[in-house]
Design an enzyme around this catalytic site. Structure first.
Site, mmCIF file in Angstrom:
data_model
loop_
_atom_site.group_PDB
_atom_site.id
_atom_site.type_symbol
_atom_site.label_atom_id
_atom_site.label_comp_id
_atom_site.label_asym_id
_atom_site.label_seq_id
_atom_site.Cartn_x
_atom_site.Cartn_y
_atom_site.Cartn_z
ATOM 1 N N CYS A 35 -3.231 7.380 -4.392
ATOM 2 C CA CYS A 35 -3.041 5.922 -4.383
ATOM 3 C C CYS A 35 -1.663 5.535 -4.944
ATOM 4 C CB CYS A 35 -4.145 5.208 -5.158
ATOM 5 S SG CYS A 35 -4.093 3.430 -4.898
ATOM 6 N N CYS B 190 0.863 -1.185 0.000
ATOM 7 C CA CYS B 190 0.000 0.000 0.000
ATOM 8 C C CYS B 190 0.901 1.237 0.000
ATOM 9 C CB CYS B 190 -0.891 -0.006 1.248
ATOM 10 S SG CYS B 190 -1.956 1.444 1.331
HETATM 11 O O1 PYC Z 1 -1.873 4.009 -1.788
HETATM 12 O O2 PYC Z 1 -1.464 2.020 -2.581
HETATM 13 C C1 PYC Z 1 -2.197 2.826 -2.044
HETATM 14 C C2 PYC Z 1 -3.564 2.411 -1.659
HETATM 15 C C3 PYC Z 1 -4.144 1.188 -1.825
HETATM 16 C C4 PYC Z 1 -5.435 1.281 -1.326
HETATM 17 C C5 PYC Z 1 -5.621 2.540 -0.854
HETATM 18 N N1 PYC Z 1 -4.460 3.232 -1.072
#
Ligand code: PYC
Length: 332
Positions: A253, A90
């Site tokens: 993300c 993550c």
């Molecule tokens: O930042 O990789 C990330 C992530 C995965 C799910 C929510 N954030």
């Protein structure tokens, strides 16, 4: 009957929550972090549910539990916990966890300014910049990221027929680019995305198989990345990433940005050394870069890096009381 106590440090990375469990996590068996993750899921998943879901958490809640590294070449190991399960990797969680660990003295880096992290997806290297006691920015060099498959189609009730490419950046992402049924995240509502995403994910998982060519334990399409045009001059692109059952990532993300950079590199839109600034649904940004080309199995891949910031918001001692009917959380 018992009351279980977890010493947590709460924060967020570019708007998305990160709850670091600094004490109270269970002892896990296994030689690698993938083994330990399997042990956690088999015996201790109630801890994840209790700490992530309501009433102690919420749909977007995400975090980590710290462990001694299973590898000689790493400073510390991270188990990621989230409403969606235990992610192999993550990105926003890593940026938040590194910030928390450094600001609260939870780890002694072998090399100041750098932490080598043992994650279930593989080794992730985090470089952090400090201003006094505070961490200003973390850049993580992520695991090799690649396009898994192209041109997969699915019928989504309420949306219609969509075609996606699937890329891996530590998790598998269906990348929904503009097409007849979907033009841009700016043209739809968050509740539309929350309604369509689980149906699209289910349809793709029923029709196709997604498995890491070198780490077979990592399988299944977990996330949907809806594409958008940037709204800020410095951004390259915008996204809304769906995860869990009801969450849109407030950060850009990290693993989604890695997957999208791998996709852009495969389309010839990015090459080594190129920057890729990803804007989130709330306007926060990660600075991505293609660091190098590599391969995963026989697939072409990139080594991506992602930079972002996090803030610690408070200390949180959380009890999970066996007498509580909602000890293991609930979802509407
Ligand atoms: O930042 O990789 C990330 C992530 C995965 C799910 C929510 N954030």
């Amino acid at each position: 009957m018992a009351r279980h106590t977890f010493f947590c440090i709460d924060g967020h990375t570019c708007g998305n929550p990160v709850r670091v469990v600094a004490g109270g996590g269970p002892t896990l068996q296994g030689k690698t972090m993938l083994d330990k993750r399997a042990h956690f899921l088999a015996e201790f998943d109630w801890i994840r549910k209790g700490l992530m879901f309501e009433p102690r958490g919420h749909d977007m809640m995400s975090g980590s539990i710290l462990y001694p590294s299973t590898r000689e070449d790493c400073d510390i190991a991270i188990l990621f916990i989230e409403t969606s399960g235990c992610l192999p990797m993550c990105g926003h969680g890593t940026i938040g966890t590194v910030t928390t660990m450094i600001e609260h003295g939870l780890v002694s880096p072998k090399t100041p300014g750098t932490l080598r992290l043992d994650t279930p997806a593989g080794v992730v290297v985090a470089q952090y910049r400090q201003a006094g006691p505070y961490v200003e920015e973390v850049r993580l060099t992520n695991v090799a990221s690649f396009v898994h498959s192209r041109g997969l189609s699915a019928e989504v009730p309420g949306l219609g027929s969509v075609t996606v490419d699937v890329a891996y950046g530590g998790n598998f992402y269906a990348i929904v680019e503009p097409q007849k049924a979907f033009t841009d995240i700016a043209d739809v509502s968050v509740s539309d995305l929350l309604g369509w995403s689980p149906r699209l994910r289910q349809a793709l998982n029923e029709k196709y198989t997604f498995q890491h060519p070198e780490k077979p334990e990592i399988k299944g399409l977990s996330h949907i990345l809806w594409a958008g045009k940037p709204t800020q001059a410095e951004a390259t692109a915008r996204n809304a990433v769906f995860y869990g059952d009801n969450a849109i990532d407030r950060s850009p993300c990290g693993t989604g940005t890695s997957a999208r950079m791998a996709h852009w590199a495969a389309l010839g839109r990015l090459k080594p050394g190129d920057d890729f600034i990803h804007e989130s649904i709330i306007g926060s940004m990660f600075k991505g870069r293609v660091e190098a080309l590599t391969t995963v199995g026989d697939l072409p891949a990139i080594i991506p890096s992602i930079a972002g910031w996090a803030r610690v918001t408070g200390l949180n001692t959380i009890f999970i009381d066996d007498r509580d009917p909602y000890a293991h959380g609930f979802q509407l």
